[in-house]
Motif scaffolding. Structure first.
Motif, short mmCIF file in Angstrom:
data_model
loop_
_atom_site.label_atom_id
_atom_site.label_comp_id
_atom_site.label_asym_id
_atom_site.label_seq_id
_atom_site.Cartn_x
_atom_site.Cartn_y
_atom_site.Cartn_z
N LEU A 86 0.86 -1.20 0.00
CA LEU A 86 0.00 0.00 0.00
C LEU A 86 0.89 1.24 0.00
N GLY A 87 0.62 2.17 -0.90
CA GLY A 87 1.50 3.32 -1.06
C GLY A 87 2.66 2.94 -1.98
N ALA A 88 2.35 2.12 -2.99
CA ALA A 88 3.39 1.53 -3.85
C ALA A 88 4.15 2.57 -4.67
N SER A 89 3.54 3.73 -4.91
CA SER A 89 4.18 4.74 -5.76
C SER A 89 5.10 5.67 -4.98
N GLY A 90 5.14 5.54 -3.65
CA GLY A 90 5.92 6.47 -2.83
C GLY A 90 7.37 6.04 -2.65
N SER A 91 8.07 6.79 -1.82
CA SER A 91 9.49 6.53 -1.57
C SER A 91 9.69 5.13 -0.97
N ILE A 92 8.96 4.81 0.09
CA ILE A 92 9.08 3.47 0.70
C ILE A 92 8.54 2.42 -0.27
N GLY A 93 7.41 2.72 -0.91
CA GLY A 93 6.79 1.77 -1.83
C GLY A 93 7.75 1.36 -2.93
N ARG A 94 8.42 2.33 -3.53
CA ARG A 94 9.34 2.02 -4.64
C ARG A 94 10.55 1.22 -4.16
N GLN A 95 11.04 1.56 -2.96
CA GLN A 95 12.17 0.79 -2.43
C GLN A 95 11.74 -0.63 -2.07
N ARG A 112 16.00 -12.84 7.85
CA ARG A 112 17.04 -11.82 7.60
C ARG A 112 17.86 -12.17 6.36
N GLU A 113 17.20 -12.09 5.21
CA GLU A 113 17.86 -12.46 3.96
C GLU A 113 18.91 -11.43 3.57
N PRO A 114 19.90 -11.82 2.76
CA PRO A 114 20.95 -10.85 2.36
C PRO A 114 20.39 -9.73 1.48
N THR A 115 21.05 -8.58 1.51
CA THR A 115 20.73 -7.48 0.58
C THR A 115 22.02 -7.13 -0.15
N PRO A 116 21.93 -6.44 -1.27
CA PRO A 116 23.17 -6.09 -2.00
C PRO A 116 23.86 -4.85 -1.42
N LEU A 117 23.45 -4.41 -0.24
CA LEU A 117 23.95 -3.12 0.27
C LEU A 117 25.31 -3.25 0.95
N ALA A 118 26.04 -2.12 0.96
CA ALA A 118 27.41 -2.12 1.51
C ALA A 118 27.40 -2.34 3.01
N GLN A 119 28.40 -3.08 3.48
CA GLN A 119 28.59 -3.24 4.93
C GLN A 119 29.22 -1.97 5.49
N LEU A 170 1.75 -7.26 9.74
CA LEU A 170 1.76 -5.87 9.28
C LEU A 170 3.18 -5.32 9.35
N ALA A 171 3.75 -5.03 8.18
CA ALA A 171 5.01 -4.30 8.10
C ALA A 171 4.59 -2.84 7.95
N ARG A 172 4.83 -2.06 8.98
CA ARG A 172 4.20 -0.73 9.02
C ARG A 172 5.22 0.39 8.94
N ALA A 173 5.24 1.04 7.76
CA ALA A 173 6.03 2.26 7.62
C ALA A 173 5.19 3.45 8.06
N ASN A 174 3.89 3.35 7.81
CA ASN A 174 2.97 4.46 8.12
C ASN A 174 2.90 4.69 9.63
N VAL A 194 17.19 -1.60 4.17
CA VAL A 194 17.57 -2.54 5.23
C VAL A 194 16.37 -2.84 6.15
N PRO A 195 15.72 -1.82 6.76
CA PRO A 195 14.55 -2.16 7.58
C PRO A 195 13.38 -2.73 6.77
N ILE A 196 13.26 -2.34 5.49
CA ILE A 196 12.18 -2.93 4.66
C ILE A 196 12.46 -4.43 4.49
N SER A 197 13.71 -4.75 4.15
CA SER A 197 14.07 -6.15 3.93
C SER A 197 13.95 -6.94 5.24
N PHE A 198 14.36 -6.34 6.34
CA PHE A 198 14.25 -7.03 7.64
C PHE A 198 12.80 -7.42 7.90
N ALA A 199 11.88 -6.46 7.70
CA ALA A 199 10.46 -6.74 7.99
C ALA A 199 9.88 -7.76 7.01
N LEU A 200 10.22 -7.63 5.73
CA LEU A 200 9.59 -8.49 4.73
C LEU A 200 10.16 -9.91 4.73
#
Ligand SMILES: NC(=O)c1ccc[n+]([C@@H]2O[C@H](COP(=O)([O-])OP(=O)(O)OC[C@H]3O[C@@H](n4cnc5c(N)ncnc54)[C@H](OP(=O)(O)O)[C@@H]3O)[C@@H](O)[C@H]2O)c1
Length: 351
Positions: free
Chosen positions: A4-13, A248-255, A89-93, A237-243
């Motif tokens: 929900l809110g797929a077009s926003g900053s969090i939604g796109r990430q 706690r799956e890996p992400t391509p982000l820098a350590q 519920l993964a809640r950014a709102n 990172v917090p989006i991936s953690f919640a989803l």
């Protein structure tokens, strides 16, 4: 999952995170007014809603997980829908937990599902608290970047314009939360959010300014130890953690690179220049629908600022004025809450 809110900053990430995780699949998408046809086609999503109440979309799509990335009070119905049914519920709102407070906590208790924060600070606190007996916890500390106006005095904020307020030094976010970061209302909302999410009294929640946004939160334990959660400021990172919780799956982000020098500096917020943080604490402590009124007045005032109808320094004046005029009586149901939100918005006097 429903996004929900797929077009926003969090939604796109979130779309990026989902695309990289074979175990995650979208079943529903929503936005306020942005068309979602291309996104829906790319992910084979049948249930799409643009504008309006999203509960019909949720009923129809029957998600296992809801990511609520709607901005503002408009996210309340989706939060209550998920909590009541025990749907994860993964809640950014954050506004929904602030405004609905006790109603949301009661729905969560009845539904018995998972409520995972998608806010870097609350995700950090959640992780530091996990598996720890409550009696061992002394207090928590939420960090604030201080926003683009961190070092300005109140007099220096007289001329603060929209463009400057939208130029956040460390986070890239939607316009409403970016202005909230500049006024420190965002940290005020987070303070109330933490109170409801972690069942902590307000005097056990401290806010400190930490300009580099590397330490997201700290949990102090009763033996004098303090656990901090660190990471570069990146919401994936917090989006991936919640989803992907709890795996706690890996992400391509820098350590984090400690050898190249990390600045970990902390200081007290300037409550004279940024009174919304103190006003939020006061609204939270008064309880009832005062947090709802704080949120509603702030939303209306931020919109007026973004539209060029009021000045930056008028935002906190508008919120303070509304809080002095509402009775804050508790909401017994969603109708009461919607009425408290509406009447607080109506009190925001802008030309
Ligand atoms: N951005 C961050 O890094 C961040 C970090 C922590 C927490 N959060 C929280 O996450 C939430 C979303 O923030 P954001 O920065 O992603 O905001 P944003 O970029 O402004 O996106 C907001 C989303 O909500 C939709 N929306 C707006 N009004 C709506 C309405 N009345 N009904 C239904 N949908 C509506 C928008 O649709 P349209 O595009 O059609 O307007 C958009 O999809 C906020 O509560 C914020 O506090 C954000």
């Amino acid at each position: 999952m429903a996004l929900l809110g797929a077009s926003g900053s969090i939604g796109r990430q979130a779309v990026d995170v989902i695309a990289a995780q074979p175990g995650l699949a979208l079943c529903a998408l929503s936005s306020g007014s942005t068309p979602l046809d291309d996104l829906a086609a790319a992910h084979g999503v049948e249930h799409v809603q643009v504008g309006g109440d999203v509960t019909a979309l949720l009923d129809a799509s029957e998600p296992d997980v809801v990511l609520n990335a709607i901005v503002g009070f408009a996210g309340v119905r989706a939060t209550l829908w998920s909590l009541e049914r025990g749907v994860t519920l993964a809640r950014a709102n954050k506004e929904s937990l602030v405004a609905a407070g006790e109603l949301a906590v009661a729905a969560w208790a009845r539904g018995g599902g998972l409520l995972l924060p998608v806010d870097s600070e609350h995700s950090a606190v959640f992780q530091c608290l996990e598996g720890r007996p409550r009696e061992t916890v002394d207090s928590i500390v939420l960090t604030a970047s201080g926003g683009p106006f961190r070092d300005r005095s109140r007099a220096e904020l007289e001329s603060a314009g929209v463009e400057e307020a939208l130029a956040h030094p460390t986070w890239s976010m939607g316009p409403k939360i970016t202005v909230d970061s500049a006024t420190l209302a965002n940290k005020g909302l987070e303070l109330i959010e933490a109170h409801f999410l972690f069942d902590l009294p307000y005097d056990s929640i401290e806010v400190v300014v930490h300009p580099t946004s590397v330490v997201h939160a700290i949990v102090r334990l009763r033996d004098g130890a303090a656990l901090a959660h660190l990471g570069y400021p990146d919401m994936r990172v917090p989006i991936s953690f919640a989803l992907t919780y709890p795996s706690r799956e890996p992400t391509p982000l820098a350590q984090l690179d400690f050898a190249s020098g990390l600045t970990l500096e902390f200081h007290e917020p300037d409550l004279e220049a940024f009174p919304l943080l103190a006003l939020a604490r006061e609204a939270g402590e008064r309880g009832g629908t005062f947090p709802c009124a704080f949120n509603a007045a702030n939303e209306a005032a931020v919109q007026a600022f973004l539209d060029g109808r009021i000045r930056f320094l008028d935002i906190d004046g508008a919120v303070s004025d509304v809080l002095a005029r509402v009775d804050g009586s508790p909401a017994h149901d969603l109708d009461d809450l919607v009425e408290a939100d509406r009447s607080a918005r109506d009190l925001v006097a802008v030309a």
